[in-house]
Write a protein that holds these residues in place. Sequence first.
Motif, PDB file in Angstrom:
ATOM      1  N   ALA A   5       1.014  -3.494  -5.680  1.00  0.00           N
ATOM      2  CA  ALA A   5       0.855  -2.047  -5.497  1.00  0.00           C
ATOM      3  C   ALA A   5      -0.637  -1.737  -5.405  1.00  0.00           C
ATOM      4  N   ALA A   6      -1.397  -2.693  -4.858  1.00  0.00           N
ATOM      5  CA  ALA A   6      -2.858  -2.578  -4.839  1.00  0.00           C
ATOM      6  C   ALA A   6      -3.360  -1.883  -3.580  1.00  0.00           C
ATOM      7  N   GLY A   7      -3.260  -0.567  -3.550  1.00  0.00           N
ATOM      8  CA  GLY A   7      -3.870   0.199  -2.459  1.00  0.00           C
ATOM      9  C   GLY A   7      -2.956   0.423  -1.272  1.00  0.00           C
ATOM     10  N   TYR A   8      -3.516   1.028  -0.216  1.00  0.00           N
ATOM     11  CA  TYR A   8      -2.711   1.341   0.962  1.00  0.00           C
ATOM     12  C   TYR A   8      -2.130   0.070   1.559  1.00  0.00           C
ATOM     13  N   ASP A   9      -0.943   0.208   2.119  1.00  0.00           N
ATOM     14  CA  ASP A   9      -0.210  -0.934   2.644  1.00  0.00           C
ATOM     15  C   ASP A   9      -0.714  -1.263   4.055  1.00  0.00           C
TER      16      ASP A   9
END
Lengths: 400, 400
Positions: B123-127
């Motif tokens: 879930a580390a930042g924009y995909d």
Amino acid sequence: MHVPIVPYGGATSIEGHTLAPHGGVCIDMSSMKKIKSLHVEDMDVVVEPGVGWIELNEYLKPHGLFFPLDPGPGATIGGMCATRCSGSLAVRYGTMRDNVINLQVVLPDGDVVKTGSRARKSAAGYDLTRLIIGSEGTLGVITEVTLRLQKLPSRSVVAMCNFQTVKDAADVAIATMHSGIQVSRVELLDEVQIRAINMANGKSLPEVPTLMFEFIGTEAYALEQTLLVQKIAAEHHGSDFVFVEEPNAKEELWKIRKEALWAGFAMEPDRQAMITDVCVPLSRLAECISVSKQLLDASPLTCLVIAHAGDGNFHTFILFDPSQEEEQREAERLNHLMVHTALSMEGTCTGEHGVGTGKMKYLEKELGMESLRTMKRIKAALDPNNIMNPGKLIPPHVCI
Amino acid sequence: MHVPIVPYGGATSIEGHTLAPHGGVCIDMSSMKKIKSLHVEDMDVVVEPGVGWIELNEYLKPHGLFFPLDPGPGATIGGMCATRCSGSLAVRYGTMRDNVINLQVVLPDGDVVKTGSRARKSAAGYDLTRLIIGSEGTLGVITEVTLRLQKLPSRSVVAMCNFQTVKDAADVAIATMHSGIQVSRVELLDEVQIRAINMANGKSLPEVPTLMFEFIGTEAYALEQTLLVQKIAAEHHGSDFVFVEEPNAKEELWKIRKEALWAGFAMEPDRQAMITDVCVPLSRLAECISVSKQLLDASPLTCLVIAHAGDGNFHTFILFDPSQEEEQREAERLNHLMVHTALSMEGTCTGEHGVGTGKMKYLEKELGMESLRTMKRIKAALDPNNIMNPGKLIPPHVCI
Ligand SMILES: Cc1cc2nc3c(=O)[nH]c(=O)nc-3n(C[C@H](O)[C@H](O)[C@H](O)COP(=O)(O)OP(=O)(O)OC[C@H]3O[C@@H](n4cnc5c(N)ncnc54)[C@H](O)[C@@H]3O)c2cc1C
Ligand SMILES: Cc1cc2nc3c(=O)[nH]c(=O)nc-3n(C[C@H](O)[C@H](O)[C@H](O)COP(=O)(O)OP(=O)(O)OC[C@H]3O[C@@H](n4cnc5c(N)ncnc54)[C@H](O)[C@@H]3O)c2cc1C
């Protein structure tokens, strides 16, 4: 006048997502909680973002359907999209990324965007749905969500098994995944977590590292899979393999599991918890947990380990007294060390909880400055005045 | 000097993706075809973008693994990412969206971006991974891909069943999905397609609407699921339910299915094919196919129908003589009508082939101008000089 806007759902997020470091207006989405249309035949549902996943599942149950994401009790669908959450069932059904069909989003300039159709798959343009999922309220406000649903399984079996070490338990989780067996859950709890659960729930589970499995499907299938896993567990010094099939007993077990954090608080009531959330490639999980466990055992703080082991994702609850600065520092030190251990294993600083303010400092190491710059360019393109949840997700030192 | 750049993989894409309407440099990625590292324990592989999915699966077979996306023979992993393709196995394993862990992408300004770690979830930042998947070469050049792999199933059964009408066949596909049975494939072929297959392959399959299923898993499971579907088929006037378990026979069947387009050309050698690709919510599939089939049957052109029925996605191959303007116009008219039928059912103009130049004109109706404006803002932020595959995906009339 550029007033910051902070969307606010169930407020169960963990990394300071809903703080307002720059002031502004907090928009409480929790009253937008209509279930707008259920399409049983399509196994999808259109909801407003304030609906909670627990409420939604109560609504769906009579229709034989459910939504398979289970983050913190109280979490809302909108917040779950915004954090790209997952939970214990992600090993089978994926994360929010995989379970949202379409979003309606209000962008900072007031544009109301529909990100998709209601078809299950589409190759029509950039994947705006996935861009918003995980954007933590920094790109817009989610006002409607179309979710993909699952059939309630006709049969499920919960199995529990005890181990001497967390490494043995993790090895069994890994071997199970490799064997191709389709578990719907495989959760690892260390002996400290089990002790907390016993205390909080008046249970007397053996206080050793434990795996909890769930198998679903038809009767023959669930049984077959269970027996295969029992064999794998036996090969790794697993003992006391028990099955639970009675519905209330199964529900109680998952409720206890879901409330593991509060069990921790029951053990040390005046403490707060620092919650860690690393995720590593599956082959590194046993090593990552073992290394972490050594750190945690050597610390003066009480630490509980709980893992969504089938995904390579694990949490620790590090209990500390917030009035004691050195305890807080110690908790931060442990968190920090675990993140760096995970990053050194090609893992991530956050498997499911998201970035908020807490994980910003690790993103450059994990993804590189080019990646962060790209995120910031997208943010600037959609929110040029930086009004949406400013100060979150993108580290402040990133320049475009 | 802003020279357009058109990335080029296997060139099996269908909507004019690799044309160069503004001239420029075409970068042939097909020689970048190293398999860089296979992680059997993690069930992932890191490859260069020019590797073909068929070659990759040959490489993986001895390791008991496979990559479950099967678009056109000749397609490359880079092109498959760029088109967000899927195929017959998507009903079980999802599309490219769901099967890519990490990308390396060269952006128009030369930045080399890593979109993720090697953890299975994050879930580390924009995909950014999902933003690039489906971007059709308009945002950057994919230079490395980490793919999620699957275990080769220990057992699979192929089943075929005949129907009087395409509606009956589609109804059985829908009922199968609703029953919760886990098929790995469910493909619908109409009587014209079967006739073409017979002619091209010297077969004598009954020339009626046909469903082809695949079931995988353990022996007991595959058998159980097969019998359940046989029952559903019988309830919808299905007949001649046959099973195929012999490996070579199964492989031949899927090869024939995969080469369905060429079978069409065998039937009318001097024709070209207009290939349609709508996808609708599952409950509308039978209606959508029936309406389309009436249109097609009433046309002077030969039309073959083939559907990934479990996803609500179907194609028609409309054979026309490109030297005859009215035939071309008739093919376009049919395509156009089918797209509008699908859009009126909350569907999409492209389930898997992508936008290219061919589908640009439908995007506004499907997603709205706000959505297209958002895409264009992202494009302008990452590619301000519009050098990457210009003239594709975003309709020219969209202003930011
Ligand atoms: C006991 C416990 C267990 C947990 N277990 C898990 C777990 O297993 N897996 C997991 O992934 N997480 C877990 N979590 C974390 C948490 O539940 C998730 O992050 C959840 O998705 C947050 O949802 P929320 O509605 O509470 O969001 P909030 O906390 O209200 O908000 C989170 C973020 O989303 C934004 N947001 C909220 N609503 C909207 C909207 N409508 N539009 C745009 N942005 C919005 C906010 O601005 C904020 O940035 C757990 C938490 C607790 C306390
Ligand atoms: C017989 C047949 C059957 C098919 N069946 C299916 C099916 O079942 N499902 C399905 O989804 N599709 C199917 N297709 C369509 C096609 O195979 C897919 O779209 C495939 O993904 C295209 O891959 P490619 O390597 O041929 O890409 P290309 O045609 O070479 O390129 C496609 C697009 O990707 C871009 N691109 C290519 N490589 C890169 C790179 N490295 N970096 C950035 N951009 C790049 C190009 O610029 C272009 O825009 C079929 C096609 C045929 C001919």
